[in-house]
Design an enzyme around this catalytic site. Structure first.
Site, short mmCIF file in Angstrom:
data_model
loop_
_atom_site.label_atom_id
_atom_site.label_comp_id
_atom_site.label_asym_id
_atom_site.label_seq_id
_atom_site.Cartn_x
_atom_site.Cartn_y
_atom_site.Cartn_z
N CYS A 128 48.54 28.24 23.94
CA CYS A 128 49.33 28.43 24.96
C CYS A 128 49.11 27.97 26.27
CB CYS A 128 49.33 30.27 25.03
SG CYS A 128 47.73 30.93 24.97
N HIS A 243 50.19 33.47 31.79
CA HIS A 243 48.97 32.59 31.97
C HIS A 243 49.28 32.04 33.53
CE1 HIS A 243 47.22 34.04 28.38
NE2 HIS A 243 47.38 32.69 27.69
N1 LIG Z 1 49.03 35.89 21.91
C1 LIG Z 1 49.25 34.60 22.44
O1 LIG Z 1 49.36 34.29 23.57
C2 LIG Z 1 49.30 33.57 21.48
C3 LIG Z 1 49.59 32.22 22.11
C4 LIG Z 1 49.69 31.20 21.19
C5 LIG Z 1 49.36 31.61 19.72
N2 LIG Z 1 48.84 32.63 19.39
C6 LIG Z 1 48.42 32.68 17.62
O2 LIG Z 1 49.53 33.38 17.32
C7 LIG Z 1 48.80 34.14 16.11
C8 LIG Z 1 49.48 35.76 16.43
O3 LIG Z 1 48.90 36.08 17.40
P1 LIG Z 1 49.06 37.62 17.94
O4 LIG Z 1 48.69 37.61 19.41
O5 LIG Z 1 50.74 37.99 17.72
O6 LIG Z 1 48.21 38.50 17.19
P2 LIG Z 1 48.03 40.16 16.75
O7 LIG Z 1 48.88 40.81 17.66
O8 LIG Z 1 46.87 40.44 16.44
O9 LIG Z 1 49.16 40.15 15.23
C9 LIG Z 1 48.72 39.73 14.30
C10 LIG Z 1 49.78 39.88 13.11
O10 LIG Z 1 49.45 39.01 12.05
C11 LIG Z 1 49.29 39.80 10.77
N3 LIG Z 1 48.54 39.22 9.99
C12 LIG Z 1 47.02 39.06 10.07
N4 LIG Z 1 46.42 38.67 8.94
C13 LIG Z 1 47.41 38.41 8.13
C14 LIG Z 1 47.63 37.78 6.82
N5 LIG Z 1 46.67 37.31 6.09
N6 LIG Z 1 48.90 37.81 6.17
C15 LIG Z 1 49.95 38.47 6.76
N7 LIG Z 1 49.93 38.63 7.77
C16 LIG Z 1 48.75 38.70 8.67
C17 LIG Z 1 49.07 41.21 11.24
O11 LIG Z 1 49.63 41.96 10.21
P3 LIG Z 1 49.53 43.90 10.26
O12 LIG Z 1 50.28 43.99 11.37
O13 LIG Z 1 50.11 43.91 8.98
O14 LIG Z 1 48.19 44.07 10.16
C18 LIG Z 1 49.82 41.31 12.41
O15 LIG Z 1 51.04 41.79 12.48
C19 LIG Z 1 47.23 33.91 16.11
O16 LIG Z 1 47.08 32.85 15.58
C20 LIG Z 1 47.17 33.46 17.67
O17 LIG Z 1 46.02 32.86 17.75
C21 LIG Z 1 48.88 33.59 20.22
#
Ligand SMILES: NC(=O)c1ccc[n+]([C@@H]2O[C@H](COP(=O)([O-])OP(=O)(O)OC[C@H]3O[C@@H](n4cnc5c(N)ncnc54)[C@H](OP(=O)(O)O)[C@@H]3O)[C@@H](O)[C@H]2O)c1
Length: 340
Positions: A128, A243
């Protein structure tokens, strides 16, 4: 117009925003299937969605899979990303697991859409803080070449995921009330604090964190110039979303301040707010929920011949993740790279 069968994998901060962005942009979906770890029903903006458990078979009838599961060996991309490609889906992955693989384009559509032409089914969405920085700086690179970037970030807790957002909210209630706060998302309490650590120490860059190294190596890959020198300090601040970044950029060739301002004002995806005397500049509160990368405080660095300073703010969940991923899919459709 063709319609596509779309899967969103993960329905946390980024997955929820992916569904919202797909709907807001009228993405041509004939089917929108949410997959996560466990089955349930989720309500997003008043609409109810059935969430199915992620399995390899779930990708057999999917054209585009937007991954937003957690990173690492138990995360969705490592478990199912390439399997989804084998079953015929185009994958756009938000996590860091495959961003540096030579066969995986790392794309910000305003900057390097051409990299999509050599895709092998799996495309990575950059980090990000890197996305917003390159949207602002790539036009300057095209005009004069970037020699060096020194950046400090002020990153919102939404970048860590939904659990960290809930933790900041609970600390805002607990600390002033004298209750012992829950401290799990970060090594320290984030409320009323500023933490100069995002990720652990990187094994190849002693003293630098993993987030800082992402800004170094991803910037070079996206802009396509391994000679660009980058130093980053990434800091977590008690902001819910968006950010901010203080960027010092040194160019190879001379540009006037007026030229830099003109280039930024006409840069795709950039909105300039730059009137210091009226206290007008990009703010996290302005960027929250918006698509643009906001740039302001544009000034000539008096300490270095061809260097400029600027302040850059963007919604890390939208342009820093969900929106950029959807824009990649839209660009691939436009370029005829996704077959129906
Ligand atoms: N937040 C940011 O600013 C941002 C920016 C760029 C990239 N990212 C990336 O985007 C991704 C998601 O981030 P987030 O902030 O949305 O995380 P989050 O709020 O913690 O949500 C994670 C989601 O992934 C699901 N999940 C985890 N392991 C899984 C698996 N093995 N199979 C299927 N689903 C799975 C979870 O399912 P359940 O709900 O069923 O537990 C949950 O719905 C990460 O890789 C992160 O590094 C985030």
């Amino acid at each position: 117009m063709s319609q596509y069968r779309v899967a969103v994998v993960g329905v946390g901060m980024v997955g929820t925003e992916l569904v919202r962005v797909l709907r807001q942009r009228n993405f041509p979906c004939s089917k929108l299937q949410i997959l996560a770890r466990r089955a349930r029903t989720e309500t997003i903006d008043g609409n109810s969605y059935e969430v199915l458990p992620t399995t390899a078979e779930a990708f057999s009838d999917i054209d585009i899979a937007l991954f937003a599961g957690t990173e690492g060996e138990k995360g969705a991309s490592q478990l199912y990303g390439w399997e989804a490609v084998r079953r015929g889906a185009i994958v756009v992955d938000n996590g860091a697991d495959f961003r540096l693989e030579p066969n995986v384009p790392l794309v910000v559509p305003e900057v390097n859409a051409d990299a999509l032409k050599s895709h092998q089914g799996f495309i990575a969405n950059p980090n990000c803080s890197t996305i917003q920085m390159v949207v602002a700086l790539a036009p300057l690179h095209r005009a004069a070449g970037i020699k060096r970037i020194v950046v400090s970030t002020f990153q919102a807790v939404s970048g860590t995921g939904s659990q960290a957002v809930e933790e900041l909210k609970s600390q805002i209630a607990d600390v002033p009330a004298g209750r012992k706060p829950k401290v799990e998302a970060y090594p320290h309490q984030i409320f009323n604090n500023v933490i100069p650590q995002i990720g652990g120490e990187h094994k190849d860059y002693p003293g630098y964190t993993s987030e800082e190294v992402k800004m170094i190596v991803e910037t070079r890959k996206i802009i396509g110039d391994q000679d660009i020198q980058v130093s980053a300090t990434c800091v977590r601040v008690p902001i819910l979303n968006a950010h901010s970044e203080s960027i010092n950029v040194e160019l190879n060739k001379k540009l006037s301040l007026a030229q830099v301002k003109e280039i930024l004002a006409s840069a795709p995806g950039v909105k300039v707010i730059d009137d210091l005397r009226s206290s007008k500049y990009p703010l996290a509160m302005i960027a929250d929920g918006r698509d643009d990368v906001f740039v302001g405080r544009i000034r000539k660095d008096p300490s270095c011949e061809n260097a400029f300073d600027l302040w850059c703010v963007a919604d890390n969940i939208r342009k820093g993740a969900a929106l950029n991923a959807v824009q990649i899919a839209e660009k691939m459709i436009e370029m005829g790279l996704i077959k129906k």
